[in-house]
Design a protein around this motif. Sequence first.
Motif, PDB file in Angstrom:
ATOM      1  N   GLU A 146      10.688  -4.348  -0.228  1.00 17.95           N
ATOM      2  CA  GLU A 146      10.036  -5.648  -0.030  1.00 17.95           C
ATOM      3  C   GLU A 146       8.519  -5.496  -0.032  1.00 17.95           C
ATOM      4  O   GLU A 146       7.816  -5.874   0.910  1.00 17.95           O
ATOM      5  CB  GLU A 146      10.533  -6.292   1.265  1.00 17.95           C
ATOM      6  CG  GLU A 146      12.026  -6.599   1.240  1.00 17.95           C
ATOM      7  CD  GLU A 146      12.598  -6.993   2.583  1.00 17.95           C
ATOM      8  OE1 GLU A 146      11.873  -6.967   3.585  1.00 17.95           O
ATOM      9  OE2 GLU A 146      13.800  -7.319   2.637  1.00 17.95           O
ATOM     10  N   VAL A 147       8.042  -4.917  -1.124  1.00 17.74           N
ATOM     11  CA  VAL A 147       6.644  -4.500  -1.223  1.00 17.74           C
ATOM     12  C   VAL A 147       5.662  -5.633  -0.955  1.00 17.74           C
ATOM     13  O   VAL A 147       4.718  -5.475  -0.167  1.00 17.74           O
ATOM     14  CB  VAL A 147       6.386  -3.887  -2.620  1.00 17.74           C
ATOM     15  CG1 VAL A 147       4.896  -3.605  -2.821  1.00 17.74           C
ATOM     16  CG2 VAL A 147       7.192  -2.602  -2.793  1.00 17.74           C
ATOM     17  N   GLU A 148       5.851  -6.773  -1.586  1.00 21.89           N
ATOM     18  CA  GLU A 148       4.884  -7.855  -1.460  1.00 21.89           C
ATOM     19  C   GLU A 148       4.874  -8.469  -0.064  1.00 21.89           C
ATOM     20  O   GLU A 148       3.863  -9.028   0.367  1.00 21.89           O
ATOM     21  CB  GLU A 148       5.158  -8.917  -2.526  1.00 21.89           C
ATOM     22  CG  GLU A 148       4.903  -8.392  -3.937  1.00 21.89           C
ATOM     23  CD  GLU A 148       5.276  -9.393  -5.017  1.00 21.89           C
ATOM     24  OE1 GLU A 148       5.790 -10.480  -4.656  1.00 21.89           O
ATOM     25  OE2 GLU A 148       5.060  -9.081  -6.198  1.00 21.89           O
ATOM     26  N   GLU A 149       5.994  -8.364   0.649  1.00 23.12           N
ATOM     27  CA  GLU A 149       6.045  -8.885   2.021  1.00 23.12           C
ATOM     28  C   GLU A 149       5.369  -7.940   3.016  1.00 23.12           C
ATOM     29  O   GLU A 149       5.125  -8.322   4.161  1.00 23.12           O
ATOM     30  CB  GLU A 149       7.498  -9.116   2.454  1.00 23.12           C
ATOM     31  CG  GLU A 149       8.178 -10.289   1.784  1.00 23.12           C
ATOM     32  CD  GLU A 149       8.837  -9.912   0.465  1.00 23.12           C
ATOM     33  OE1 GLU A 149       8.485  -8.849  -0.095  1.00 23.12           O
ATOM     34  OE2 GLU A 149       9.705 -10.661  -0.001  1.00 23.12           O
ATOM     35  N   HIS A 150       5.096  -6.721   2.566  1.00 20.57           N
ATOM     36  CA  HIS A 150       4.512  -5.742   3.492  1.00 20.57           C
ATOM     37  C   HIS A 150       3.220  -5.165   2.943  1.00 20.57           C
ATOM     38  O   HIS A 150       3.016  -3.952   2.891  1.00 20.57           O
ATOM     39  CB  HIS A 150       5.526  -4.635   3.790  1.00 20.57           C
ATOM     40  CG  HIS A 150       6.756  -5.141   4.480  1.00 20.57           C
ATOM     41  ND1 HIS A 150       6.735  -5.639   5.766  1.00 20.57           N
ATOM     42  CD2 HIS A 150       8.038  -5.281   4.058  1.00 20.57           C
ATOM     43  CE1 HIS A 150       7.950  -6.036   6.105  1.00 20.57           C
ATOM     44  NE2 HIS A 150       8.755  -5.834   5.084  1.00 20.57           N
ATOM     45  N   MET A 151       2.338  -6.079   2.535  1.00 19.19           N
ATOM     46  CA  MET A 151       0.974  -5.719   2.155  1.00 19.19           C
ATOM     47  C   MET A 151       0.058  -6.077   3.319  1.00 19.19           C
ATOM     48  O   MET A 151       0.005  -7.236   3.741  1.00 19.19           O
ATOM     49  CB  MET A 151       0.555  -6.466   0.893  1.00 19.19           C
ATOM     50  CG  MET A 151       1.275  -6.037  -0.364  1.00 19.19           C
ATOM     51  SD  MET A 151       0.841  -7.058  -1.803  1.00 19.19           S
ATOM     52  CE  MET A 151      -0.936  -6.748  -1.943  1.00 19.19           C
ATOM     53  N   TYR A 152      -0.631  -5.079   3.854  1.00 16.20           N
ATOM     54  CA  TYR A 152      -1.496  -5.287   5.012  1.00 16.20           C
ATOM     55  C   TYR A 152      -2.908  -4.844   4.657  1.00 16.20           C
ATOM     56  O   TYR A 152      -3.170  -3.652   4.447  1.00 16.20           O
ATOM     57  CB  TYR A 152      -0.961  -4.520   6.217  1.00 16.20           C
ATOM     58  CG  TYR A 152       0.470  -4.890   6.563  1.00 16.20           C
ATOM     59  CD1 TYR A 152       0.764  -6.119   7.131  1.00 16.20           C
ATOM     60  CD2 TYR A 152       1.521  -4.020   6.279  1.00 16.20           C
ATOM     61  CE1 TYR A 152       2.080  -6.476   7.431  1.00 16.20           C
ATOM     62  CE2 TYR A 152       2.836  -4.367   6.581  1.00 16.20           C
ATOM     63  CZ  TYR A 152       3.107  -5.593   7.148  1.00 16.20           C
ATOM     64  OH  TYR A 152       4.407  -5.941   7.440  1.00 16.20           O
ATOM     65  N   GLU A 153      -3.797  -5.812   4.591  1.00 21.83           N
ATOM     66  CA  GLU A 153      -5.161  -5.563   4.163  1.00 21.83           C
ATOM     67  C   GLU A 153      -5.828  -4.485   5.018  1.00 21.83           C
ATOM     68  O   GLU A 153      -5.846  -4.559   6.247  1.00 21.83           O
ATOM     69  CB  GLU A 153      -5.982  -6.860   4.244  1.00 21.83           C
ATOM     70  CG  GLU A 153      -7.435  -6.724   3.846  1.00 21.83           C
ATOM     71  CD  GLU A 153      -7.610  -6.460   2.348  1.00 21.83           C
ATOM     72  OE1 GLU A 153      -8.628  -5.848   1.984  1.00 21.83           O
ATOM     73  OE2 GLU A 153      -6.740  -6.895   1.556  1.00 21.83           O
ATOM     74  N   GLY A 154      -6.376  -3.474   4.346  1.00 23.32           N
ATOM     75  CA  GLY A 154      -7.074  -2.397   5.040  1.00 23.32           C
ATOM     76  C   GLY A 154      -6.153  -1.344   5.608  1.00 23.32           C
ATOM     77  O   GLY A 154      -6.613  -0.279   6.022  1.00 23.32           O
ATOM     78  N   LEU A 155      -4.853  -1.631   5.640  1.00 21.29           N
ATOM     79  CA  LEU A 155      -3.887  -0.668   6.167  1.00 21.29           C
ATOM     80  C   LEU A 155      -3.194   0.064   5.024  1.00 21.29           C
ATOM     81  O   LEU A 155      -3.232   1.294   4.938  1.00 21.29           O
ATOM     82  CB  LEU A 155      -2.855  -1.370   7.049  1.00 21.29           C
ATOM     83  CG  LEU A 155      -1.785  -0.471   7.673  1.00 21.29           C
ATOM     84  CD1 LEU A 155      -2.410   0.445   8.711  1.00 21.29           C
ATOM     85  CD2 LEU A 155      -0.677  -1.303   8.293  1.00 21.29           C
ATOM     86  N   ASN A 156      -2.577  -0.700   4.120  1.00 19.83           N
ATOM     87  CA  ASN A 156      -1.956  -0.067   2.949  1.00 19.83           C
ATOM     88  C   ASN A 156      -2.383  -0.719   1.640  1.00 19.83           C
ATOM     89  O   ASN A 156      -1.985  -0.287   0.569  1.00 19.83           O
ATOM     90  CB  ASN A 156      -0.426  -0.086   3.058  1.00 19.83           C
ATOM     91  CG  ASN A 156       0.157  -1.473   2.860  1.00 19.83           C
ATOM     92  OD1 ASN A 156      -0.394  -2.463   3.339  1.00 19.83           O
ATOM     93  ND2 ASN A 156       1.279  -1.567   2.169  1.00 19.83           N
ATOM     94  N   SER A 157      -3.199  -1.772   1.739  1.00 21.39           N
ATOM     95  CA  SER A 157      -3.671  -2.450   0.533  1.00 21.39           C
ATOM     96  C   SER A 157      -5.113  -2.895   0.714  1.00 21.39           C
ATOM     97  O   SER A 157      -5.609  -3.036   1.839  1.00 21.39           O
ATOM     98  CB  SER A 157      -2.788  -3.657   0.224  1.00 21.39           C
ATOM     99  OG  SER A 157      -2.887  -4.628   1.252  1.00 21.39           O
ATOM    100  N   ILE A 158      -5.777  -3.102  -0.438  1.00 16.18           N
ATOM    101  CA  ILE A 158      -7.129  -3.650  -0.455  1.00 16.18           C
ATOM    102  C   ILE A 158      -7.117  -4.747  -1.511  1.00 16.18           C
ATOM    103  O   ILE A 158      -6.978  -4.463  -2.704  1.00 16.18           O
ATOM    104  CB  ILE A 158      -8.183  -2.588  -0.797  1.00 16.18           C
ATOM    105  CG1 ILE A 158      -8.125  -1.417   0.194  1.00 16.18           C
ATOM    106  CG2 ILE A 158      -9.584  -3.195  -0.798  1.00 16.18           C
ATOM    107  CD1 ILE A 158      -9.034  -0.258  -0.156  1.00 16.18           C
TER     108      ILE A 158
END
Length: 475
Positions: A146-158
């Motif tokens: 569920e990649v798109e549901e678990h995008m966290y800015e500055g944590l695992n995504s920018i």
Amino acid sequence: MRRKRLVSLGLAGLMAASVLGGCSSGGSTTTAAADSTAAGDSSAATEAKKEASGDKVTVTVWTNNRHDLEYMNKVVDDFNNSNDHIEIEYVVQTENYENLITMATTSGQAPDVFGMTASKTVEFANNGIIQSLNQYLTDTYKTVNEVEEHMYEGLNSIGDEIYWVPCGKRSGARIIYNKEIFDNLGLEVPTKLSDMVGIAQQITEAGNGDYYGIIFPGASGPFERWLEHSAEKSGVTRYDYVNGKFDFSGYKPFLEFVRELYAANAVFPGSSSMKIDPARVQFAEGHAGIHGNASQEATVLTEQFPAQMEWGVADLPTLDGTIKGAQACTPNNGYMMSAITKHPQEAWEVIEYFGSEEVLKGYLEGGYTLPMSKYMEERVDMSKVGRMADFAGADYEAVYPEVPAVSPEGEDWRDALWNACLPEGPDIDETIEKLNKSYNDALDKETKMGKVKRLVIQDYDPMHPNDGTMEYLTE
């Protein structure tokens, strides 16, 4: 068969004998030592020669996880025995993990894949250490995790770029208690923080020197073990998301609570200087009634330091007994891809394999972490996960937005707050005032310098902290 070799880093000053190793749950240990002849089989010419001859491409994976080594060794062996074009070389790094990654990249000798280190995602991305995974993500992988549901800015995504995908999570902290002591004394873990003082005192008096009310690992981040998370459930965080500034004032009653415990002589002697493993041993041997930590204790108290008594798990208390904020859970079990790997497609195939339904099901049912995606949650047999089930995610848990990573003058906030908890520690009000000043001064300065951005969430909801509209301000 899993390949092992001496890992050649050639990193001057990198602990002349940098030890790479890890322990399986059964107690066996594998190690490898670093030397300095890496250029050989990592050179383009050698790689081209190997590929032309039909040899497998070696994908080197680094991790700092030791608790899952027995399972991961089997996973790697299964892959190597069945894959006709990739060989995984799996190395556990036990010391200076983040620095090793940085130094290895600088010298052109980085592993192709390495276990995530969430606190460094932005830094690693900005410094060209890791690359985005977006172009590699497959539909199957996206579905399972569920990649798109678990995008966290500055944590695992920018922004829209994803640098690692959490395939599991560590639950928020819980109260772990000696059930035999509680049952014998007719006690229950309270929902209100202040009620814990009397209970801890009662346990200490009944123990008569054999056991005490509560134990803190004073030398191993005691504040973040559970006090910080009890504060979160009470609606207290160190960062004011609405106004975009640091504010440590809400922690005052939690510091006073610890001082009350000490004043009541309800704390295990020597706790203030004790590291986490000795504290775990004392609890496992029945010398403390109350211990606080997150889901890793499920494995610790069953395998690493098997408890000699029956123990239970309960929710953390809050200031007034009600839940006013989410408790932070921690995404984990993800992998980053080196920005300088010569084999990005093969590196992705390894990451995809580690995050596949088959591998994750065994990993999760082995009790090594908790499911991050609902997809995997529905496919895991919770009867197989042992005591990890006691820490399964509660509906009040959530991932918090990353707070601006500033570098203030003076003490780290967690160290300063714990020191103020101690009986002979500094004044609580003065400590909080200093932290507010040092952290906000650093935020103002580093925002103007362009090193960080001020996070503001005007529609911030403490029960759903990641759902608001996030603004990143440069002034």
